[in-house]
Scaffold this active site. Structure first.
Site, mmCIF file in Angstrom:
data_model
loop_
_atom_site.group_PDB
_atom_site.id
_atom_site.type_symbol
_atom_site.label_atom_id
_atom_site.label_comp_id
_atom_site.label_asym_id
_atom_site.label_seq_id
_atom_site.Cartn_x
_atom_site.Cartn_y
_atom_site.Cartn_z
ATOM 1 N N ASP A 159 22.550 55.148 71.661
ATOM 2 C CA ASP A 159 24.013 55.149 71.758
ATOM 3 C C ASP A 159 24.648 55.596 70.445
ATOM 4 O OD1 ASP A 159 24.875 53.364 74.422
ATOM 5 O OD2 ASP A 159 22.939 52.767 73.583
ATOM 6 N N THR B 55 23.530 52.631 79.800
ATOM 7 C CA THR B 55 22.674 52.073 78.749
ATOM 8 C C THR B 55 21.703 51.032 79.303
ATOM 9 O OG1 THR B 55 24.368 52.448 77.062
ATOM 10 C CG2 THR B 55 22.651 50.855 76.538
#
Length: 352
Positions: A101, A170
């Site tokens: 990320d 995610t």
């Protein structure tokens, strides 16, 4: 006095007089045209002189999404996620974050910011103590765009909001469910999503759309195929979130009947693409969701002729023109066609 004598005209003098008059007329018109053009330019440029080519911004968005995807893939392949938790979502689910990320955010955010310093960019992630000196500006003139789109739009930078999701899905990324993972860039002008880029780094493949101007080649193929021929189904396929379930499966079954097929998947970008590709009839979400999850897919869906709205009976318009993160609604619906049919069925369940 000889009254019958004739006047002799000097031909050289007459030619000179005509030449001088011609010059006066020429300079008058030239001066008027220059003044008019200058006035038009002044009326177009904003006070700060900051305007943006959407064609160049689309190229930069594609470049940024692909570069972010490279970071996401490298971290996953190295199995060095360094997973942390940002806390819990509004529904009480874990909200993970990884090196993938952060590294994707850094390259996407700063490459776009260096190419377009005056635009507002909102990212899911944030960073501190980062030296962006090594980040190259995003490419503003990709051949893919120049070869396929001849038109352009020049807009004030103050009217642009860019939403980036450096790593969509995610939770699935941490579980190594790579098919759901995307990097996304969405561009809104005065709150309306007009440019969208969704990149799947593990395939890899990139989808992009510019409302009213063009589509990536893979989306053009889809538009000519099954997605354009969808018909209402007695057993509609409703795609929903696998990690933020809420009550959406129950809502779908109640709205569309026992024959409804509920498909669980990760990532808003992935789910919208499934609708676009005709593998799902509608994407329904009933829990909290953030705008960086939606802007890119919303723009592509609009470019394909589809619709994404909230389920609110009052106003179905989604604005991306400010930095408010959460979509303030009681759910959303994304479809390629027959949107009103699905919307009315779902809204009927939400009336007080």
């Amino acid at each position: 006095m000889n009254m019958g004598s004739s006047i002799q005209i000097n031909k050289t003098g007459l030619f000179f007089l005509i030449f001088v008059v011609g010059l006066i007329i020429f300079f008058y018109h030239t001066s008027s045209s220059t003044s008019s053009a200058r006035d038009e330019k002044i009326s177009f440029e904003p006070p700060d002189g900051k305007v943006v080519s959407l064609k160049e911004l689309l190229s930069a968005a594609i470049d940024a999404a692909v570069r972010g995807g490279n970071e996401v893939r490298q971290v996953r392949d190295a199995a060095s996620l360094h997973e942390l938790s940002k806390g819990e979502t509004k529904e009480g689910a874990n909200d993970p974050v990884t090196d993938g990320d952060y590294k994707s955010h850094i390259v996407m955010y700063y490459s776009l910011k260096k190419s377009f310093p005056s635009i507002k960019i909102v990212s899911e992630e944030h960073d501190s103590k980062i030296d962006p000196a090594t980040i190259e500006p995003a490419e503003r003139k990709l051949r893919e765009i120049d070869d396929n789109i001849s038109s352009d739009e020049i807009v004030y930078s103050k009217d642009i909001t860019v939403w980036i999701d450096p790593l969509d899905a995610t939770q699935e990324y941490t579980e190594d469910l790579r098919q759901y993972v995307t990097t996304m860039v969405g561009v809104a002008v005065k709150g309306v999503p007009v440019l969208g880029v969704v990149h799947s780094p593990f395939i890899p493949i990139t989808y992009w759309g510019w409302v009213g101007h063009g589509l990536s080649a893979n989306l053009k193929t889809i538009k000519k195929g099954s997605a354009a021929e969808l018909v209402p189904s007695s057993s509609p396929r409703i795609i929903v979130s696998r990690s933020h379930k809420g009550t959406v499966a129950e809502v779908a079954l109640q709205a569309f009947g026992d024959k409804t097929q509920v498909i669980h998947a990760g990532g808003a970008g992935y789910k919208i693409l499934e609708v676009i590709q005709g593998r799902a009839d509608a994407y329904v979400h009933t829990t909290a969701i953030k705008k960086w999850d939606l802007c890119a897919g919303h723009a592509i869906l609009s470019a394909m002729g589809g619709t994404l709205t909230t389920l609110s009976p009052v106003s179905n318009i989604i604005s991306y023109g400010d930095s408010t993160q959460f979509l303030n609604s009681n759910g959303l619906l994304a479809t390629i066609r027959d949107h009103e049919y699905y919307l009315k069925k779902l809204q009927a369940l939400r009336k007080p």
